[in-house]
Design a protein around this motif. Structure first.
Motif, short mmCIF file in Angstrom:
data_model
loop_
_atom_site.label_atom_id
_atom_site.label_comp_id
_atom_site.label_asym_id
_atom_site.label_seq_id
_atom_site.Cartn_x
_atom_site.Cartn_y
_atom_site.Cartn_z
N LEU A 93 1.55 0.87 17.70
CA LEU A 93 0.69 -0.19 17.74
C LEU A 93 -0.35 -0.40 16.65
CD1 LEU A 93 -0.64 -2.17 19.90
CD2 LEU A 93 -2.25 -0.63 20.59
N LEU A 94 -0.86 0.76 16.11
CA LEU A 94 -1.47 0.59 15.07
C LEU A 94 -0.57 0.21 13.61
CD1 LEU A 94 -3.86 3.82 14.99
CD2 LEU A 94 -4.50 1.43 14.96
N TYR A 95 0.72 0.51 13.54
CA TYR A 95 1.28 -0.12 12.56
C TYR A 95 1.58 -1.44 12.63
CZ TYR A 95 5.86 -0.74 10.46
OH TYR A 95 6.82 -1.28 9.32
N LYS A 96 1.89 -1.88 13.94
CA LYS A 96 1.83 -3.38 14.11
C LYS A 96 0.44 -4.21 13.72
CE LYS A 96 3.45 -6.73 17.63
NZ LYS A 96 3.82 -7.14 18.80
N GLN A 97 -0.38 -3.62 14.03
CA GLN A 97 -1.63 -4.23 13.74
C GLN A 97 -2.08 -4.37 12.30
OE1 GLN A 97 -4.56 -1.98 15.99
NE2 GLN A 97 -4.66 -3.40 17.87
N LEU A 98 -1.70 -3.37 11.68
CA LEU A 98 -1.73 -3.35 9.98
C LEU A 98 -0.96 -4.11 9.31
CD1 LEU A 98 -2.63 0.46 9.49
CD2 LEU A 98 -4.34 -1.45 9.34
N GLY A 99 0.16 -4.25 9.84
CA GLY A 99 1.35 -5.28 9.57
C GLY A 99 1.53 -4.89 8.10
N ILE A 100 1.69 -6.11 7.27
CA ILE A 100 2.29 -6.11 6.09
C ILE A 100 1.26 -5.39 4.89
CG2 ILE A 100 1.00 -8.32 5.16
CD1 ILE A 100 3.46 -8.96 3.63
N TYR A 101 0.06 -5.15 5.19
CA TYR A 101 -0.74 -4.66 4.55
C TYR A 101 -0.80 -3.01 4.27
CZ TYR A 101 -3.58 -8.89 4.77
OH TYR A 101 -3.94 -10.19 4.59
N LEU A 102 0.00 -2.34 5.32
CA LEU A 102 0.47 -1.24 5.13
C LEU A 102 1.53 -1.02 3.94
CD1 LEU A 102 0.09 1.66 6.13
CD2 LEU A 102 1.96 1.33 7.81
N ALA A 103 2.43 -1.85 4.03
CA ALA A 103 3.47 -1.95 3.16
C ALA A 103 2.94 -2.01 1.38
CB ALA A 103 4.58 -2.96 3.30
N LEU A 104 1.78 -3.18 1.51
CA LEU A 104 1.29 -3.41 0.28
C LEU A 104 0.36 -2.41 -0.33
CD1 LEU A 104 0.09 -7.04 0.92
CD2 LEU A 104 2.00 -6.36 -0.38
N VAL A 105 0.06 -1.36 0.46
CA VAL A 105 -0.34 -0.12 -0.31
C VAL A 105 0.23 0.14 -1.51
CG1 VAL A 105 -1.02 2.31 -0.15
CG2 VAL A 105 -1.28 0.66 1.93
#
Length: 213
Positions: A93-105
């Protein structure tokens, strides 16, 4: 130990990545509509920047300076991929909420900046504490921004209702313009605080020099 503590604590306030260095403001705006999201993104960056600083410090003598930036980015991408896979498995759920910004780290300026300016020039242990301090400062900043935006934007903090059902939320606070305005005020507050502490430091130094004279 005192030197390591000084390296660690500078990332909290004196050189806070968000409030002082103004790096990686994109996630500060996009992922702090709630305190949980801000805190989670902060922890991800904390893990990545600490691990990357450590790895860069270890391999710095084996990397050709001409290709150091691609190598550093590859290290960051590997660590971020591990974080994504773990979050997909245990916090979808958190992974989905953070979305593309997690990959942009991978391309967050603060991570590459610390690798280039500190970890590539210092031993492993100081580099670890530099990454840890900057990561904690980043997490602290995102959590504070998320808490304030969630509090005034929905009347809750970490999902717990604070103001009650009668509260009329200021919806602008959970929108990007509200986050941008809030960050501006927080940057100003931290700047005034740092200037005040620097003034106190200079006064103590002058007093010490006067006493010696």
């Amino acid at each position: 130990m005192k030197n390591l503590w000084n390296i660690f604590k500078k990332g909290l306030i004196a050189e806070n990545p968000i409030f002082v260095l103004a790096l990686s403001l994109c996630p500060a705006l996009a992922t702090t509509s709630t305190a949980v999201n801000g805190f989670t993104m902060g922890l991800c960056v904390l893990f990545v920047i600490t691990c990357n600083n450590t790895v860069v410090s270890i391999i710095k003598n084996f990397v050709n300076p001409k290709v150091r930036v691609p190598v550093y980015i590859t290290c960051i991408a590997t660590i971020v991929t591990v974080v994504e896979l773990v979050m997909q498995a245990y916090a979808p759920l958190l992974y989905k909420q953070l979305g593309i910004y997690l990959a942009l780290v991978v391309v967050f300026a603060i991570i590459l900046a610390r690798a280039e300016t500190f970890a590539s020039k210092n031993p492993v242990v100081p580099s670890f504490f530099d990454g840890l301090g900057m990561g904690c400062g980043f997490t602290l900043a995102l959590t504070i921004i998320g808490m304030i935006r969630e509090l005034f934007g929905s009347g809750a903090i970490f999902g717990f209702n604070v103001f009650g059902a009668s509260y009329n939320p200021a919806l602008i606070m959970i929108l990007p313009p509200g986050g941008f305005i809030l960050i501006g005020y927080l940057v100003a507050i931290v700047k005034v605080y740092n200037q005040h502490m620097e003034k106190i430091k200079m006064q103590k130094l002058e007093q010490a020099n006067g006493g010696e004279a």
